[in-house]
Design a protein around this motif. Sequence first.
Motif, PDB file in Angstrom:
ATOM      1  N   GLY A 174       3.764   6.863   1.032  1.00  0.00           N
ATOM      2  CA  GLY A 174       4.577   6.604   3.035  1.00  0.00           C
ATOM      3  C   GLY A 174       5.721   5.478   2.751  1.00  0.00           C
ATOM      4  O   GLY A 174       6.328   5.025   3.602  1.00  0.00           O
ATOM      5  N   GLY A 175       6.419   5.838   1.600  1.00  0.00           N
ATOM      6  CA  GLY A 175       7.891   4.772   1.510  1.00  0.00           C
ATOM      7  C   GLY A 175       7.959   3.595   1.902  1.00  0.00           C
ATOM      8  O   GLY A 175       7.254   2.991   1.377  1.00  0.00           O
ATOM      9  N   GLY A 176       9.144   3.240   2.557  1.00  0.00           N
ATOM     10  CA  GLY A 176       9.115   1.482   2.686  1.00  0.00           C
ATOM     11  C   GLY A 176       8.479   1.308   3.961  1.00  0.00           C
ATOM     12  O   GLY A 176       8.148   0.159   3.360  1.00  0.00           O
ATOM     13  N   TYR A 177       8.093   1.568   4.993  1.00  0.00           N
ATOM     14  CA  TYR A 177       7.209   1.287   5.711  1.00  0.00           C
ATOM     15  C   TYR A 177       6.429   2.638   6.750  1.00  0.00           C
ATOM     16  O   TYR A 177       7.137   3.564   6.789  1.00  0.00           O
ATOM     17  CB  TYR A 177       8.275   0.567   6.863  1.00  0.00           C
ATOM     18  CG  TYR A 177       7.556   0.295   7.937  1.00  0.00           C
ATOM     19  CD1 TYR A 177       6.982  -1.292   7.894  1.00  0.00           C
ATOM     20  CD2 TYR A 177       7.532   0.420   9.730  1.00  0.00           C
ATOM     21  CE1 TYR A 177       6.224  -1.568   8.851  1.00  0.00           C
ATOM     22  CE2 TYR A 177       6.491  -0.497  10.516  1.00  0.00           C
ATOM     23  CZ  TYR A 177       6.307  -1.332  10.284  1.00  0.00           C
ATOM     24  OH  TYR A 177       5.130  -1.964  11.206  1.00  0.00           O
ATOM     25  N   SER A 178       5.158   2.624   6.269  1.00  0.00           N
ATOM     26  CA  SER A 178       4.686   3.220   7.296  1.00  0.00           C
ATOM     27  C   SER A 178       3.405   3.204   7.229  1.00  0.00           C
ATOM     28  O   SER A 178       1.541   3.818   6.860  1.00  0.00           O
ATOM     29  CB  SER A 178       3.986   4.610   5.611  1.00  0.00           C
ATOM     30  OG  SER A 178       3.752   6.427   6.057  1.00  0.00           O
ATOM     31  N   PRO A 179       2.754   2.400   8.541  1.00  0.00           N
ATOM     32  CA  PRO A 179       1.514   1.989  10.017  1.00  0.00           C
ATOM     33  C   PRO A 179       0.993   4.008  10.051  1.00  0.00           C
ATOM     34  O   PRO A 179      -0.206   4.356   9.846  1.00  0.00           O
ATOM     35  CB  PRO A 179       2.428   1.227  10.921  1.00  0.00           C
ATOM     36  CG  PRO A 179       3.317   0.583   9.912  1.00  0.00           C
ATOM     37  CD  PRO A 179       3.748   2.167   8.934  1.00  0.00           C
ATOM     38  N   GLN A 180       1.822   4.348  10.879  1.00  0.00           N
ATOM     39  CA  GLN A 180       1.807   5.584  10.583  1.00  0.00           C
ATOM     40  C   GLN A 180       0.888   6.723   9.907  1.00  0.00           C
ATOM     41  O   GLN A 180      -0.200   7.682  10.140  1.00  0.00           O
ATOM     42  CB  GLN A 180       2.849   6.417  12.208  1.00  0.00           C
ATOM     43  CG  GLN A 180       2.509   6.545  13.473  1.00  0.00           C
ATOM     44  CD  GLN A 180       3.794   7.289  14.048  1.00  0.00           C
ATOM     45  OE1 GLN A 180       4.192   7.886  13.915  1.00  0.00           O
ATOM     46  NE2 GLN A 180       3.762   7.130  15.560  1.00  0.00           N
ATOM     47  N   ALA A 233      -4.671  -1.882   4.729  1.00  0.00           N
ATOM     48  CA  ALA A 233      -3.385  -1.455   3.517  1.00  0.00           C
ATOM     49  C   ALA A 233      -2.283  -2.300   4.345  1.00  0.00           C
ATOM     50  O   ALA A 233      -1.716  -2.787   4.994  1.00  0.00           O
ATOM     51  CB  ALA A 233      -2.663  -0.142   3.519  1.00  0.00           C
ATOM     52  N   GLU A 234      -1.253  -3.018   3.351  1.00  0.00           N
ATOM     53  CA  GLU A 234      -0.012  -3.592   3.598  1.00  0.00           C
ATOM     54  C   GLU A 234       0.446  -2.565   3.235  1.00  0.00           C
ATOM     55  O   GLU A 234       1.308  -2.183   2.845  1.00  0.00           O
ATOM     56  CB  GLU A 234       0.361  -4.673   2.612  1.00  0.00           C
ATOM     57  CG  GLU A 234       1.907  -5.279   2.804  1.00  0.00           C
ATOM     58  CD  GLU A 234       2.093  -6.366   1.538  1.00  0.00           C
ATOM     59  OE1 GLU A 234       2.465  -7.285   2.083  1.00  0.00           O
ATOM     60  OE2 GLU A 234       1.274  -6.472   0.168  1.00  0.00           O
ATOM     61  N   GLY A 248       0.352  -0.995   0.057  1.00  0.00           N
ATOM     62  CA  GLY A 248      -0.082   0.037   0.123  1.00  0.00           C
ATOM     63  C   GLY A 248       0.982   1.571   0.521  1.00  0.00           C
ATOM     64  O   GLY A 248      -0.234   2.223  -0.260  1.00  0.00           O
ATOM     65  N   THR A 249       2.107   1.498   0.077  1.00  0.00           N
ATOM     66  CA  THR A 249       2.848   2.452   0.152  1.00  0.00           C
ATOM     67  C   THR A 249       2.926   2.900  -1.248  1.00  0.00           C
ATOM     68  O   THR A 249       3.456   4.429  -0.921  1.00  0.00           O
ATOM     69  CB  THR A 249       3.986   2.169   1.276  1.00  0.00           C
ATOM     70  OG1 THR A 249       4.620   1.200   0.524  1.00  0.00           O
ATOM     71  CG2 THR A 249       3.852   2.466   2.906  1.00  0.00           C
ATOM     72  N   ILE A 250       3.244   1.932  -2.213  1.00  0.00           N
ATOM     73  CA  ILE A 250       3.407   2.838  -3.306  1.00  0.00           C
ATOM     74  C   ILE A 250       2.056   3.665  -3.563  1.00  0.00           C
ATOM     75  O   ILE A 250       2.121   4.673  -4.390  1.00  0.00           O
ATOM     76  CB  ILE A 250       3.539   2.045  -4.740  1.00  0.00           C
ATOM     77  CG1 ILE A 250       4.483   0.539  -3.663  1.00  0.00           C
ATOM     78  CG2 ILE A 250       3.571   2.009  -5.600  1.00  0.00           C
ATOM     79  CD1 ILE A 250       5.172   0.014  -4.391  1.00  0.00           C
ATOM     80  N   ILE A 251       0.532   3.396  -3.169  1.00  0.00           N
ATOM     81  CA  ILE A 251      -0.161   4.447  -3.812  1.00  0.00           C
ATOM     82  C   ILE A 251      -0.516   5.544  -2.824  1.00  0.00           C
ATOM     83  O   ILE A 251       0.285   6.092  -1.748  1.00  0.00           O
ATOM     84  CB  ILE A 251      -0.825   3.579  -3.196  1.00  0.00           C
ATOM     85  CG1 ILE A 251      -1.644   2.165  -3.972  1.00  0.00           C
ATOM     86  CG2 ILE A 251      -2.597   4.639  -3.512  1.00  0.00           C
ATOM     87  CD1 ILE A 251      -2.196   1.515  -3.152  1.00  0.00           C
TER      88      ILE A 251
END
Length: 845
Positions: A527-533, A514-515, A488-491
């Motif tokens: 969201g870049g590489g990792y972005s739960p926040q 999202a993943e 999901g961070t690619i969107i």
Amino acid sequence: MILRRESKKGMKWIALLFAVMIAPVACGDGGGGTQPEAPSGKSANKLNGVIRVSATELQAELKFKATDYTVSNFVVLEYGTKNAVPITSIKGDAKGKTYSILTAKPMPMSKNFLLGVISEDEKKDKMVTNFGEGQLSDDFLNKFYSDKAMGCTVSGGKTTFRVFAPRAVKVILCMFDKPYTDDVDKPLQEGEKQIEMTMDKDGVWEASVNGELWGKYYGYRVAGPDGASEEFDANVIVADPYSKAMATKQMAPQHHLTVIIDTSKYSWKSAKKYAGFKQEQYILYEMNVRDLTMLSKDVKNKGTYDGLVEDGKQGGLAHIKELGVNAVELLPTQEFNEIEAPYMTKSKTFAYNTWNTYGRNHWGYMTANFFSPEAFYYEGKIKENAWIGASGEQVFAFKRMVDIFHQNGIAVVMDVVYNHVSQYDKNALKLIDKKYYFWMTPLGTYDAHSGCGNDYKSSRPMSSKLIVDSCAYWIAEYRVDGYRFDLGTIIDWNTYEKIKKAVYKLNPETFLVAEPWMGGRGEPLDGGGYSPQGMAKHGIAAWNDKVREQIKSLAQGQAGTPGLEDGVKGMPGTYIAPKYSLSYFGSHDNNTLADYLRKNQGGFKESMEIMPAEYIKVATLDEKLMKMNKIAALYLYTIQGPVMIEEGTEIARMKVVFPPSGESVFPPNSAQWEKTGNKWGNKLQQDTKGNPVGWSSKAYPWRIDHDSYEKDNECNWINWELKTVNNDLFQYHKGLIAIRKMYSKTFGLYPIDKIKFIKAMVKKGDKPAPNTKATVGYFYDKAASGDSKSFVVLVNGDIKNDSFFTLPAGEWTVLVDAKSSIKPEAKKYTGDVTVPSGTGMILVQ
């Protein structure tokens, strides 16, 4: 800076530029090598990229390999014709690495242009050159946008076709009464009627035909600028990106046509349009459409939408209902390529597959179209070189499936792949204009952070519109309840905001998760590489991998109390609020929880072979593994926020590699794998030396598999004998799910600042001491939840020591113990209660 120096050799080389044949060579998937080999000397100043920032300006960035080279000059040539474009000025930065080249006349978007940089090797007195194909800037491409309805629309006795292709020089609408039969791409297929389309100022091509053309088929031929980094090919017919139904030819690579179908011809029977759960109430069952019915003893339409919802049969809907989850999360069901490429078969038309012995894609993470339901899940069969989906009935089968799930109170969430498209078909978006729809490098190759060969550029206006329209369409047309966004961070964030606005207008309780990792470009775009926040800040829930690891550690007696307490709250430091934290301990990716524990705690070795005759015996949980699986379930179902389990988790599913055979391999029946010594070979396929082709680097046959994406066979299909031998675990999940649903205000919606934690104690000699190893206790007060009862959850994952907890005041009754979540031994406690090692307990007041 203005270039000032021209050596005699440099002048001679510039003159030669207009006499030599410029022939850039393509490389990789879709062409990307834009630099012809230098006719002489050494490539000194290779280009990092050439960008067309306007109709009259190119920007070049050089990649210096040595300090002994001096840039002498530049030349701009029209691609193909080799016509020179006069240059009015050349300016470089102080380092002599980035240059701006202005041309005397505009460079139209309908053509590509080469920039040549000429360098002088002063030591060797040689001239060398490098060419780069100019790539259009974002400003150039982002100016195109249209609010027109895309795709095929039928109204007023006319059928109108629209496709967005701003850089195309010609688009032809190709109409058919039936799908063509030839496997070869060519300018005219049998039965094809061609209609030239016209383009408006916004890049939309349009054509109208008299009549309501229901049941007809169509596609587009798109011609565009020539270029080594382009994929335009008017010999190829591509389906409409807005296809509501697609016919797919099952070959490598797959071909598609759009089916013109009236999707409104369905009468819904479910009383409610949507399931209507709050986000925290979701108990998701992640599953593949085929897996729950392929090994059923009595489902008629195995492996299909219809088969999945045949009620009262072994597996499928009956099992989901009995388990009690309130939602299914379907692995990709938008049209995808269930065929990749034949294993170890070289061809000019498809990728050289050295990794996938099956030549199949079972999970579906190779999307072909964002609007069409996967036809294979209606047909249920592989039909080599034949068309599937031509009837369009997959549309109504998908609706029937959703309808029946809703009639049974079960929400339907779709796993959607908008971050990339298939690598294994004649993909419409690539052939219509890859440079508009995808992230590209400055040299015109795919910039694929996802690891999937291409990244969809959702931030472009019409790329974003395509995704938003797709999300709104499935909510409105198929009444799905929500989405799980793959990678999901690619969107980009702007697209997410538009998605929310569109879907909440249709269903304010649409479930969005999202993943939250893998491949974005970073803030402020995405969201870049990792972005739960980041996901939470934009109102999107995310898979909680931190809870996942905590639970796997807890099951083995290794997690610490502080981490488990954070997990109960949904890891608030990372996920902000529980509603944005989807907790789970296993998914389609990686080992199942049961396999993970088998390998880490059950003495299983990577090299261990499990033959079919041994499968059930080996998959049956012993007492130790049963306890570990149960404590993981108890913790998961009692923490805050939505939760998810993977298909078969509740019966300790084991994924063992079954070698490809029959329809599980493409082409069908093209494999007969046998083991000779320690090597596996396919007797039906030979290598260049005449030996059987060997196995890939993936898990060997009869071993436990962690990556089963390509296996449409018994590796992924649910073996229902496990429900008998591991029924104790199934009943445990079933009871916990029932409790969570009945008391959803407590389990899922409880205010985390009101949770009270209870220390675990262990006796050390005559004195009690805190036990913070894999232990946690938590108290949910009905005064804070609004439920009718209060609850205490006690978890002792310590596999060596019993622990005791001091209960809140009053008498407490056991609701769940180590053995049962449905009918535990009727016990009441006040004060202290001891929880045996490796077990848990729920008490109610």
